[in-house]
Design a protein around this motif. Structure first.
Motif, PDB file in Angstrom:
ATOM      1  N   SER A   1       0.845  -1.191   0.000  1.00 34.40           N
ATOM      2  CA  SER A   1       0.000   0.000   0.000  1.00 34.40           C
ATOM      3  C   SER A   1       0.881   1.241   0.000  1.00 34.40           C
ATOM      4  N   GLN A   2       0.290   2.354  -0.424  1.00 37.73           N
ATOM      5  CA  GLN A   2       1.057   3.591  -0.473  1.00 37.73           C
ATOM      6  C   GLN A   2       1.413   4.057   0.941  1.00 37.73           C
ATOM      7  N   LYS A   3       2.608   4.613   1.061  1.00 33.24           N
ATOM      8  CA  LYS A   3       3.058   5.090   2.357  1.00 33.24           C
ATOM      9  C   LYS A   3       3.724   6.437   2.166  1.00 33.24           C
ATOM     10  N   ILE A   4       3.444   7.359   3.077  1.00 33.65           N
ATOM     11  CA  ILE A   4       4.033   8.688   3.011  1.00 33.65           C
ATOM     12  C   ILE A   4       4.597   9.028   4.376  1.00 33.65           C
ATOM     13  N   GLU A   5       5.817   9.533   4.414  1.00 28.41           N
ATOM     14  CA  GLU A   5       6.466   9.844   5.680  1.00 28.41           C
ATOM     15  C   GLU A   5       7.038  11.256   5.644  1.00 28.41           C
ATOM     16  N   GLN A   6       6.801  11.982   6.707  1.00 29.81           N
ATOM     17  CA  GLN A   6       7.419  13.291   6.859  1.00 29.81           C
ATOM     18  C   GLN A   6       8.491  13.133   7.918  1.00 29.81           C
ATOM     19  N   ASN A   7       9.653  13.695   7.650  1.00 32.41           N
ATOM     20  CA  ASN A   7      10.880  13.280   8.308  1.00 32.41           C
ATOM     21  C   ASN A   7      10.877  13.380   9.816  1.00 32.41           C
ATOM     22  N   SER A   8      10.240  14.365  10.344  1.00 32.23           N
ATOM     23  CA  SER A   8      10.256  14.462  11.796  1.00 32.23           C
ATOM     24  C   SER A   8       8.947  15.018  12.299  1.00 32.23           C
ATOM     25  N   GLU A   9       8.636  14.697  13.531  1.00 33.62           N
ATOM     26  CA  GLU A   9       7.393  15.208  14.097  1.00 33.62           C
ATOM     27  C   GLU A   9       7.500  16.689  14.399  1.00 33.62           C
ATOM     28  N   ALA A  10       8.700  17.116  14.855  1.00 35.65           N
ATOM     29  CA  ALA A  10       8.878  18.521  15.200  1.00 35.65           C
ATOM     30  C   ALA A  10      10.262  18.985  14.785  1.00 35.65           C
ATOM     31  N   LEU A  11      10.349  20.255  14.454  1.00 36.80           N
ATOM     32  CA  LEU A  11      11.602  20.840  13.999  1.00 36.80           C
ATOM     33  C   LEU A  11      11.718  22.242  14.576  1.00 36.80           C
ATOM     34  N   ASN A  12      12.846  22.518  15.255  1.00 38.30           N
ATOM     35  CA  ASN A  12      13.094  23.851  15.814  1.00 38.30           C
ATOM     36  C   ASN A  12      14.155  24.546  14.980  1.00 38.30           C
ATOM     37  N   ILE A  13      13.849  25.733  14.502  1.00 43.11           N
ATOM     38  CA  ILE A  13      14.768  26.497  13.655  1.00 43.11           C
ATOM     39  C   ILE A  13      14.887  27.914  14.209  1.00 43.11           C
ATOM     40  N   GLN A  14      16.087  28.437  14.165  1.00 42.04           N
ATOM     41  CA  GLN A  14      16.306  29.809  14.619  1.00 42.04           C
ATOM     42  C   GLN A  14      15.763  30.793  13.591  1.00 42.04           C
ATOM     43  N   GLU A  15      15.141  31.837  14.076  1.00 41.46           N
ATOM     44  CA  GLU A  15      14.600  32.871  13.195  1.00 41.46           C
ATOM     45  C   GLU A  15      15.658  33.371  12.219  1.00 41.46           C
ATOM     46  N   GLY A  16      15.270  33.527  10.964  1.00 40.73           N
ATOM     47  CA  GLY A  16      16.176  34.017   9.937  1.00 40.73           C
ATOM     48  C   GLY A  16      16.868  32.911   9.153  1.00 40.73           C
ATOM     49  N   LYS A  17      16.884  31.705   9.712  1.00 46.23           N
ATOM     50  CA  LYS A  17      17.498  30.572   9.010  1.00 46.23           C
ATOM     51  C   LYS A  17      16.501  29.936   8.044  1.00 46.23           C
ATOM     52  N   THR A  18      17.009  29.013   7.248  1.00 48.06           N
ATOM     53  CA  THR A  18      16.144  28.270   6.330  1.00 48.06           C
ATOM     54  C   THR A  18      15.661  26.980   6.985  1.00 48.06           C
TER      55      THR A  18
END
Lengths: 108, 115
Positions: A1-18
């Motif tokens: 069956s088709q499966k889709i995964e998003q790499n992490s449940e949560a991601l913290n990034i500093q303002e101004g970064k990509t």
């Protein structure tokens, strides 16, 4: 069956970064892929759609790539802002299969 | 342009009771979708209508869930009888052209709690 995964449940990034979010899929070859933003207590809001014959799509500070060989899409937010904090969902084309989403936190 | 409207916004019922949700899509949108979103998960498609015909209901638990879209506009989703595992947000979405590739516009959802 088709499966889709998003790499992490949560991601913290500093303002101004990509911020870079990943969506991987298996057992499927979608004609297109979409990215949505969802804030707490609200329905998803469409951001970008990329077709299988497109390598990259841009909209203001957003960029999506689609690699059908790797079966992967990357979603980038450049010059990130605290207002970008939300859950981001990818969805595979005509089968309309959504991933679980990645909760993005932009830290001031 | 008015967005997708849903009601009620919240509903609390006991298991084995019945419940119905209503959706009014964006005017002129041919395709209407109902999704179930359990906490911490992405939306799961339950049923897709094109005008008033069903395109896909493969993931709809038909023993307890039913949906209709009379006259190709408004739609109702019903659960009878409800189970504890039906607790979720029920999202309605619409899109313009069923034959093409279009973004979906989502309503705010109905949060169902089954006790």
């Amino acid at each position: 069956s088709q499966k889709i995964e998003q790499n992490s449940e949560a991601l913290n990034i500093q303002e101004g970064k990509t911020a870079t979010l990943t969506c991987n899929y298996t057992n499927y070859s979608p004609a297109y892929l979409q990215w949505y933003r969802q804030d707490p207590g609200r329905g998803p809001v469409f951001l970008l759609l990329i077709r299988e014959n497109e390598k990259e799509k841009r909209k203001e500070r957003l960029k999506v790539t689609f690699d059908t060989t790797l079966k992967q899409s990357l979603f980038h937010i450049t010059a990130s802002q605290p207002a970008d904090s939300a859950t981001y969902l990818c969805a595979l084309g005509d089968k309309i299969i959504f991933g679980k989403g990645t909760r993005l936190h932009i830290l001031p | 342009e008015a967005g997708v409207a849903q009601s009620p916004r919240y509903k609390i019922i006991e298991k084995r009771q019945s419940v119905a949700f209503w959706c009014n899509p964006i005017s002129g949108h041919a395709t209407l979708y109902w999704y179930q979103q359990i906490l911490g998960q992405g939306p799961k498609l339950l049923i897709q209508f094109q005008n008033n015909g069903v395109v896909d209901d493969s993931q709809l638990p038909k023993d307890r869930f039913s949906a209709e879209r009379l006259k190709g506009v408004d739609s109702t989703l019903k659960i009878q009888p409800a189970k504890l595992e039906d607790s979720a947000v029920y999202l309605c979405a619409s899109s313009l052209d069923p034959g093409g590739v279009n973004e979906q516009f989502f309503g705010p959802g109905t949060r169902l709690t089954v006790l």
